[in-house]
Design a protein around this motif. Structure first.
Motif, short mmCIF file in Angstrom:
data_model
loop_
_atom_site.label_atom_id
_atom_site.label_comp_id
_atom_site.label_asym_id
_atom_site.label_seq_id
_atom_site.Cartn_x
_atom_site.Cartn_y
_atom_site.Cartn_z
N LYS A 81 1.93 -23.81 16.04
CA LYS A 81 1.75 -24.03 14.61
C LYS A 81 1.06 -22.83 13.96
O LYS A 81 1.47 -22.34 12.91
N LEU A 82 0.01 -22.35 14.65
CA LEU A 82 -0.72 -21.20 14.13
C LEU A 82 0.18 -19.97 14.05
O LEU A 82 0.14 -19.21 13.09
N LEU A 83 1.00 -19.81 15.08
CA LEU A 83 1.90 -18.65 15.12
C LEU A 83 2.92 -18.71 14.00
O LEU A 83 3.21 -17.71 13.34
N ARG A 84 3.44 -19.92 13.75
CA ARG A 84 4.41 -20.07 12.66
C ARG A 84 3.77 -19.74 11.32
O ARG A 84 4.34 -19.06 10.49
N PHE A 85 2.54 -20.25 11.15
CA PHE A 85 1.79 -19.96 9.93
C PHE A 85 1.62 -18.46 9.75
O PHE A 85 1.85 -17.90 8.68
N PHE A 86 1.29 -17.78 10.85
CA PHE A 86 1.07 -16.34 10.80
C PHE A 86 2.36 -15.60 10.41
O PHE A 86 2.34 -14.70 9.57
N PHE A 87 3.48 -16.00 10.99
CA PHE A 87 4.73 -15.30 10.71
C PHE A 87 5.18 -15.52 9.27
O PHE A 87 5.65 -14.60 8.60
N THR A 88 5.01 -16.76 8.78
CA THR A 88 5.34 -17.02 7.38
C THR A 88 4.51 -16.17 6.44
O THR A 88 5.00 -15.58 5.49
N ASN A 89 3.20 -16.11 6.78
CA ASN A 89 2.28 -15.31 5.98
C ASN A 89 2.69 -13.84 5.97
O ASN A 89 2.72 -13.19 4.93
N LEU A 90 3.04 -13.34 7.14
CA LEU A 90 3.41 -11.93 7.27
C LEU A 90 4.66 -11.64 6.45
O LEU A 90 4.73 -10.64 5.72
N PHE A 91 5.63 -12.53 6.53
CA PHE A 91 6.88 -12.34 5.80
C PHE A 91 6.63 -12.33 4.30
O PHE A 91 7.10 -11.44 3.57
N LEU A 92 5.86 -13.30 3.82
CA LEU A 92 5.59 -13.39 2.39
C LEU A 92 4.85 -12.16 1.89
O LEU A 92 5.14 -11.62 0.82
N PHE A 93 3.88 -11.71 2.70
CA PHE A 93 3.09 -10.55 2.29
C PHE A 93 3.96 -9.30 2.25
O PHE A 93 3.83 -8.46 1.34
#
Lengths: 170, 88, 106
Positions: A8-20
């Protein structure tokens, strides 16, 4: 449970990275205020939507991280295919020889992103148009149909692209 | 060269509008609308490059990303109609 | 005429050929599926060739990057849009056929 929360944390991180990354690309502004606003906004949005962006069952990094060499080759192949297929449709427009029919087949690709890309790629290739994508079941309208057999139609339409896409995503 | 291309794209847009007005069914009109979106996008980018203004390109980018969402809304709206909306 | 302009001219010529083909197909075919094929595919190729020509003619780096981003998003949005329209045609045809079948049964 441990592995689930980690994922879950990893998914959150990847979404964040993509958006940024998208934010930086669109604003093209590296001042502190802009970067901070981007980080805050992407944190908020990814907290709300990470579950939609990357669903839980896609539990493999190769499902959404492309291999760049494969992606490059696939794009090059797609451009060639696009011009070739447009030429075929052009010939069909002038001669008026078509044999339209709807065919169904299944795909072997497993990740959602690869399936969506495959359906878009099918729309690009000669006289085929994806109508529906339902899990692994594709409905395709084919302008130059010569077979109604499911397996033969699948091989004729998607075999080459599926092989190429298999190298890009899983 | 850019002027010729501009006139050609304008002609293509007019052809799409004629198709849009002629279209016998709603499906034909939607097809024309889909093509018109691509042509007008090309026209926007062309004007941006011709007048050397980056602002037009930003407009084109936003139109590119959100253009097909309007199409999705139209199809969703028409799908729930009882008689496919022949009188539209 | 520099070499960039010659390549841009070739791109524009390709765009004009495919655009004309798309328009002819839009008016010549009878059923909406074939019109969608001709229109969307030739229209996409026409717009893409125009973008490539304009990329060659663009005067600054900022302009070129924006055109590249537009091309990438166009590659995603164009097939998606035609897929939406195709799906709409399919579903409306489907409902008409099922309606006819129901009437026959009744």
């Amino acid at each position: 449970m441990e592995i689930r929360s980690k994922w879950k944390l990893l998914r959150f991180f990847f979404t964040n990275l993509f958006l940024f990354a998208v934010w930086v690309l669109f604003t093209a502004d590296l001042s502190a205020f802009s970067l901070l606003a981007g980080i805050l906004g992407s944190l908020l949005i990814s907290a709300l939507t990470y579950d939609i962006f990357l669903s839980e069952h896609q539990a493999n990094l190769r499902f959404f991280l492309p291999s760049f060499w494969g992606l490059f080759k696939f794009l090059l192949f797609m451009f060639l295919e696009l011009y070739k297929s447009s030429f075929q449709v052009l010939v069909a427009v002038i001669t008026g020889k078509t044999n339209p029919r709807i065919v169904h087949f299944r795909t072997r690709l497993r990740s959602d992103l690869a399936r969506a890309t495959l359906s878009n790629a099918i729309t690009f290739t000669p006289g085929t148009l994806t109508l529906d994508l339902n899990d692994d079941h594709l409905t395709v309208h084919w302008l130059f149909c010569n077979t109604t057999h499911t397996k033969a139609a699948g091989i004729a339409i998607k075999e080459k692209m599926e092989k190429q896409l298999g190298h890009v995503w899983l | 060269m850019l002027v010729v291309m501009q006139w050609f794209l304008l002609f293509a847009a007019f052809a799409c509008i004629i198709r849009l007005l002629l279209g016998a069914t709603v499906s034909d009109r939607l097809v024309a609308l889909n093509v018109l979106a691509g042509v007008s996008l090309a026209l926007l980018v062309l004007w941006g490059v011709k007048q050397e203004r980056v602002l037009y390109l930003d407009v084109a980018l936003v139109y590119d990303i959100f253009g097909f969402i309007g199409l999705l809304a139209i199809t969703r709206f028409l799908k729930d109609r009882p008689s496919e909306g022949e009188d539209l | 005429m520099s070499i960039r302009e010659i390549f841009a001219l070739i791109c524009f010529l390709i765009a004009i050929i495919f655009g004309l083909g798309g328009i002819i197909g839009l008016f010549r075919f009878r059923d909406p599926y074939s019109r969608l094929h001709a229109g969307s595919l030739c229209g996409t190729t026409c717009a893409l060739s125009t973008f490539f020509g304009l990329l060659l003619l663009s005067s600054s780096i900022g302009m070129a990057t924006r055109i590249v981003v537009i091309i990438v998003f166009f590659l995603i949005s164009a097939p998606t849009g035609s897929s939406i329209v195709g799906r709409f045609i399919w579903e409306s045809n489907d409902t008409e056929q099922t309606k006819k079948k129901k009437e026959q049964v009744l």
